[in-house]
Design a protein around this motif. Structure first.
Motif, PDB file in Angstrom:
ATOM      1  N   HIS A 148     -31.060  35.233  15.117  1.00  9.85           N
ATOM      2  CA  HIS A 148     -30.121  35.461  14.015  1.00  9.85           C
ATOM      3  C   HIS A 148     -29.594  34.159  13.403  1.00  9.85           C
ATOM      4  CE1 HIS A 148     -30.239  39.652  15.130  1.00  9.85           C
ATOM      5  NE2 HIS A 148     -29.843  39.355  16.359  1.00  9.85           N
ATOM      6  N   ALA A 149     -29.834  33.021  14.043  1.00  8.75           N
ATOM      7  CA  ALA A 149     -29.385  31.730  13.505  1.00  8.75           C
ATOM      8  C   ALA A 149     -30.393  30.663  13.910  1.00  8.75           C
ATOM      9  CB  ALA A 149     -28.003  31.378  14.031  1.00  8.75           C
ATOM     10  N   LYS A 150     -30.616  29.709  13.017  1.00  8.32           N
ATOM     11  CA  LYS A 150     -31.516  28.583  13.285  1.00  8.32           C
ATOM     12  C   LYS A 150     -30.701  27.286  13.244  1.00  8.32           C
ATOM     13  CE  LYS A 150     -35.719  28.868  13.262  1.00  8.32           C
ATOM     14  NZ  LYS A 150     -36.808  29.417  12.453  1.00  8.32           N
ATOM     15  N   PRO A 151     -31.204  26.210  13.856  1.00  4.53           N
ATOM     16  CA  PRO A 151     -30.462  24.950  13.851  1.00  4.53           C
ATOM     17  C   PRO A 151     -30.041  24.533  12.435  1.00  4.53           C
ATOM     18  CG  PRO A 151     -32.281  24.810  15.381  1.00  4.53           C
ATOM     19  CD  PRO A 151     -32.430  26.126  14.670  1.00  4.53           C
ATOM     20  N   GLY A 152     -28.761  24.143  12.334  1.00  4.63           N
ATOM     21  CA  GLY A 152     -28.173  23.797  11.040  1.00  4.63           C
ATOM     22  C   GLY A 152     -27.326  24.903  10.455  1.00  4.63           C
ATOM     23  N   ASP A 153     -27.462  26.131  10.981  1.00  5.11           N
ATOM     24  CA  ASP A 153     -26.673  27.262  10.472  1.00  5.11           C
ATOM     25  C   ASP A 153     -25.259  27.229  11.051  1.00  5.11           C
ATOM     26  OD1 ASP A 153     -28.921  28.113   9.142  1.00  5.11           O
ATOM     27  OD2 ASP A 153     -29.311  29.843  10.440  1.00  5.11           O
ATOM     28  N   VAL A 154     -24.275  27.570  10.210  1.00  6.98           N
ATOM     29  CA  VAL A 154     -22.890  27.724  10.659  1.00  6.98           C
ATOM     30  C   VAL A 154     -22.767  29.044  11.426  1.00  6.98           C
ATOM     31  CG1 VAL A 154     -20.492  28.012   9.905  1.00  6.98           C
ATOM     32  CG2 VAL A 154     -21.981  26.353   8.749  1.00  6.98           C
ATOM     33  N   VAL A 155     -22.096  29.007  12.579  1.00  8.76           N
ATOM     34  CA  VAL A 155     -21.887  30.220  13.378  1.00  8.76           C
ATOM     35  C   VAL A 155     -20.405  30.340  13.724  1.00  8.76           C
ATOM     36  CG1 VAL A 155     -24.219  30.170  14.345  1.00  8.76           C
ATOM     37  CG2 VAL A 155     -22.368  29.049  15.582  1.00  8.76           C
ATOM     38  N   VAL A 156     -19.971  31.569  13.992  1.00 11.98           N
ATOM     39  CA  VAL A 156     -18.584  31.809  14.392  1.00 11.98           C
ATOM     40  C   VAL A 156     -18.565  32.460  15.760  1.00 11.98           C
ATOM     41  CG1 VAL A 156     -17.759  32.013  12.008  1.00 11.98           C
ATOM     42  CG2 VAL A 156     -18.504  34.060  13.229  1.00 11.98           C
ATOM     43  N   GLN A 157     -17.458  32.287  16.471  1.00 13.96           N
ATOM     44  CA  GLN A 157     -17.328  32.831  17.816  1.00 13.96           C
ATOM     45  C   GLN A 157     -17.602  34.337  17.818  1.00 13.96           C
ATOM     46  OE1 GLN A 157     -13.490  32.224  19.566  1.00 13.96           O
ATOM     47  NE2 GLN A 157     -14.157  32.820  21.617  1.00 13.96           N
ATOM     48  N   GLY A 158     -18.430  34.770  18.760  1.00 10.15           N
ATOM     49  CA  GLY A 158     -18.761  36.183  18.876  1.00 10.15           C
ATOM     50  C   GLY A 158     -19.944  36.625  18.033  1.00 10.15           C
ATOM     51  N   GLN A 159     -20.438  35.732  17.169  1.00 13.65           N
ATOM     52  CA  GLN A 159     -21.576  36.084  16.306  1.00 13.65           C
ATOM     53  C   GLN A 159     -22.862  36.131  17.138  1.00 13.65           C
ATOM     54  OE1 GLN A 159     -22.223  33.366  12.985  1.00 13.65           O
ATOM     55  NE2 GLN A 159     -24.436  33.692  13.099  1.00 13.65           N
ATOM     56  N   PRO A 160     -23.716  37.139  16.939  1.00 10.77           N
ATOM     57  CA  PRO A 160     -24.999  37.161  17.654  1.00 10.77           C
ATOM     58  C   PRO A 160     -25.884  35.968  17.261  1.00 10.77           C
ATOM     59  CG  PRO A 160     -24.515  39.308  16.690  1.00 10.77           C
ATOM     60  CD  PRO A 160     -23.523  38.343  16.112  1.00 10.77           C
ATOM     61  N   ILE A 161     -26.382  35.291  18.256  1.00 13.03           N
ATOM     62  CA  ILE A 161     -27.381  34.230  18.047  1.00 13.03           C
ATOM     63  C   ILE A 161     -28.781  34.811  18.246  1.00 13.03           C
ATOM     64  CG2 ILE A 161     -28.215  31.979  18.838  1.00 13.03           C
ATOM     65  CD1 ILE A 161     -25.462  31.832  17.557  1.00 13.03           C
ATOM     66  N   LEU A 162     -28.927  35.651  19.261  1.00 11.50           N
ATOM     67  CA  LEU A 162     -30.215  36.263  19.598  1.00 11.50           C
ATOM     68  C   LEU A 162     -29.990  37.715  19.997  1.00 11.50           C
ATOM     69  CD1 LEU A 162     -31.451  33.465  22.059  1.00 11.50           C
ATOM     70  CD2 LEU A 162     -32.146  33.689  19.664  1.00 11.50           C
ATOM     71  N   THR A 163     -30.979  38.570  19.749  1.00  8.27           N
ATOM     72  CA  THR A 163     -31.016  39.915  20.329  1.00  8.27           C
ATOM     73  C   THR A 163     -32.270  40.016  21.194  1.00  8.27           C
ATOM     74  OG1 THR A 163     -29.862  40.905  18.442  1.00  8.27           O
ATOM     75  CG2 THR A 163     -31.082  42.385  19.873  1.00  8.27           C
ATOM     76  N   LEU A 164     -32.079  40.425  22.426  1.00  9.41           N
ATOM     77  CA  LEU A 164     -33.183  40.573  23.373  1.00  9.41           C
ATOM     78  C   LEU A 164     -33.635  42.028  23.379  1.00  9.41           C
ATOM     79  CD1 LEU A 164     -31.660  38.541  26.373  1.00  9.41           C
ATOM     80  CD2 LEU A 164     -32.738  37.684  24.264  1.00  9.41           C
ATOM     81  N   HIS A 165     -34.952  42.247  23.360  1.00  6.09           N
ATOM     82  CA  HIS A 165     -35.536  43.599  23.307  1.00  6.09           C
ATOM     83  C   HIS A 165     -36.459  43.795  24.502  1.00  6.09           C
ATOM     84  CE1 HIS A 165     -34.719  44.299  18.844  1.00  6.09           C
ATOM     85  NE2 HIS A 165     -34.495  42.999  18.968  1.00  6.09           N
ATOM     86  N   THR A 166     -36.314  44.913  25.216  1.00  4.00           N
ATOM     87  CA  THR A 166     -37.230  45.241  26.314  1.00  4.00           C
ATOM     88  C   THR A 166     -37.168  46.732  26.628  1.00  4.00           C
ATOM     89  OG1 THR A 166     -37.880  44.687  28.592  1.00  4.00           O
ATOM     90  CG2 THR A 166     -35.525  44.802  28.138  1.00  4.00           C
ATOM     91  N   ASP A 167     -38.231  47.234  27.241  1.00  4.51           N
ATOM     92  CA  ASP A 167     -38.239  48.615  27.740  1.00  4.51           C
ATOM     93  C   ASP A 167     -37.681  48.697  29.154  1.00  4.51           C
ATOM     94  OD1 ASP A 167     -39.419  49.601  25.421  1.00  4.51           O
ATOM     95  OD2 ASP A 167     -41.455  49.249  26.171  1.00  4.51           O
ATOM     96  N   THR A 168     -37.522  47.545  29.803  1.00  4.57           N
ATOM     97  CA  THR A 168     -37.097  47.508  31.204  1.00  4.57           C
ATOM     98  C   THR A 168     -35.851  46.630  31.319  1.00  4.57           C
ATOM     99  OG1 THR A 168     -38.869  45.859  31.414  1.00  4.57           O
ATOM    100  CG2 THR A 168     -39.295  48.011  32.349  1.00  4.57           C
ATOM    101  N   PRO A 169     -34.657  47.235  31.237  1.00  5.70           N
ATOM    102  CA  PRO A 169     -33.410  46.467  31.196  1.00  5.70           C
ATOM    103  C   PRO A 169     -33.205  45.524  32.380  1.00  5.70           C
ATOM    104  CG  PRO A 169     -33.004  48.773  30.627  1.00  5.70           C
ATOM    105  CD  PRO A 169     -34.425  48.686  31.099  1.00  5.70           C
ATOM    106  N   GLU A 170     -33.876  45.800  33.505  1.00 10.94           N
ATOM    107  CA  GLU A 170     -33.728  44.892  34.637  1.00 10.94           C
ATOM    108  C   GLU A 170     -34.297  43.496  34.341  1.00 10.94           C
ATOM    109  OE1 GLU A 170     -37.304  47.661  35.550  1.00 10.94           O
ATOM    110  OE2 GLU A 170     -35.312  47.820  34.634  1.00 10.94           O
TER     111      GLU A 170
END
Length: 432
Positions: free
Chosen positions: A377-399
């Protein structure tokens, strides 16, 4: 049965003692290894001697030719139009082949793109395309030729007849710690690409943490060796050195990357993916003798011409370009802990996280999860705020989430607000 003209021990000793392998020795050892006359332990010793002592340009040229001669060589001269191919040395989020092949085909250059599967933290083109329902990777040589004639582009698996010596040696290098050898890497890549029969070849040599070559000097050495091999074999060859310190685009994972590729083909998508796709297309068209200016190449993405070829290409291989792509059963987010500027997002850390989530494989026979991966959700150089998602992880196996988070620990960093972050260009150098 006539005696063998050489002895494996003598060939090993020659290279062990830093001497020059003769044409006869090279031709024999590759052929004899393919036939099973040279044992695995003997080829292991020779690979280590090459790893430690290198090869001259003439040795490397002959070694590569011997690997080509171990199998068949395809011929597309009957198509009546020029052919061009691209090879990437592998990275994280590197979905460029998907939009690139149909884009180049829109300008009357056929693209026979024989691709591979992912291993470890680098993704494989075939795994990505298999996220499309019905799409098949395995085509006969006749099917490849027919699709090139009718559609202009094909992305499929290389047949077993191409450079069989390389298939054996590739597996051996993996288990003998001789992978990181410029002569063995260059001959492996180029034996397959030259055997594919393309008239022009553009190499995308990745540089950075997520790539095989970590620094520019090493990447230049490899690129130079491969360009020389292609040129010596009569294939117009050029290499671009491209950045892989940060993941390419905003996704790493099979279906996630297909979705992003379709966005590029629809005239959108992340700027770095578009820029590299266009840069490689311009190089492929020029190398094939059909030069096209960059603005016209960009226009073919924006106006739907490349998308039309993409749809025909997918349908020709049994895929449904309109079918919903697989999605993972579970997601988790990685969020910024403070306001600031994203200073770093390490490609290797993201690649390992995607792999651990199920997008990649540790062994060639392992299955992959088509919906698994990392969304950025953000690349180097992007402004971010506290609590903002940087990445979302996706899987079929939550473990798997815990191990993915471990891979990302220290892989990204937020600098204080106002910090100036310089962005590296996508294309770092050009070798021809």
């Amino acid at each position: 049965m006539s005696p063998e003209p050489f002895d494996a021990v003598d060939v090993i000793r020659t290279k062990r003692d830093k001497e020059h392998l003769s044409v006869g020795q090279i031709d024999w050892v590759i052929d004899a290894y393919t036939r099973g006359v040279v044992a695995e332990e003997q080829m292991s010793a020779l690979a280590m001697a090459i790893f430690l002592n290198g090869m001259s340009r003439s040795e490397l040229e002959r070694w590569t030719q011997a690997m080509i001669d171990s199998g068949e060589r395809l011929d597309y001269s009957g198509l009546g139009i020029p052919t061009a191919d691209k090879h990437s040395t592998g990275g994280v989020g590197d979905k460029i082949t998907l939009p690139l092949a149909p884009l180049v085909a829109t300008f009357g250059v056929a693209v026979p793109q024989l691709s591979g599967r992912g291993l470890g933290h680098t993704g494989g083109t075939l795994d990505k395309l298999e996220a499309i329902p019905g799409w098949r990777a395995t085509l006969s040589n006749d099917e490849v030729h027919a699709q090139l004639a009718s559609v202009g582009a094909v992305i499929c698996a290389a047949g077993p007849g191409l450079a069989p010596a390389d298939k054996k040696l590739y597996a051996l290098r993996d288990v003998t710690s001789t992978v990181e050898s410029v002569p063995l890497i260059a001959s492996s890549i180029m034996s397959k690409k030259i055997a594919e029969g393309t008239g022009a070849l553009v190499l995308d040599v990745k540089v950075g943490s997520g790539a095989f070559m970590k620094d520019l000097d090493a990447a230049r050495t490899l690129a130079r060796a491969m360009v020389d091999l292609g040129t010596d074999a009569g294939v117009t060859t050029v290499a671009l050195l491209t950045d892989m310190a940060t993941p390419l685009g905003l996704t790493a994972g099979n279906a996630l990357e297909v979705r992003e590729s379709v966005e590029v083909l629809a005239g959108g998508g992340p700027a770095d993916v578009v820029d590299l796709t266009v840069a490689l297309a311009v190089e492929m068209l020029a190398a094939a003798g059909r030069p096209v200016e960059e603005p016209e190449v960009r226009a073919a993405l924006a106006d739907g011409r490349a998308m039309d070829v993409w749809r025909r290409m997918i349908i020709a291989q049994g895929g449904d370009p309109d079918a919903p792509l697989p999605t993972a059963a579970a997601t988790e987010q990685v969020v910024a802990e403070a306001d600031g500027v994203l200073a770093r997002l390490d490609a290797y850390g993201v690649g390992v996280a995607a792999w651990r989530l199920g997008a990649g494989r540790a062994r060639r026979e392992d299955p992959v999860q088509l919906g698994a991966g990392v969304e950025i959700h953000a690349k180097p150089g992007d402004v971010v705020v506290q609590g903002q998602p940087i990445l979302t992880l996706h899987t079929d196996t939550p473990e798997r989430f815990a191990r993915a988070h471990e891979a990302l620990d220290g892989a990204w960093e937020v600098a204080p607000p106002g910090t100036a972050i310089s962005r590296r260009p996508v294309v770092l150098d050009r070798i021809r």
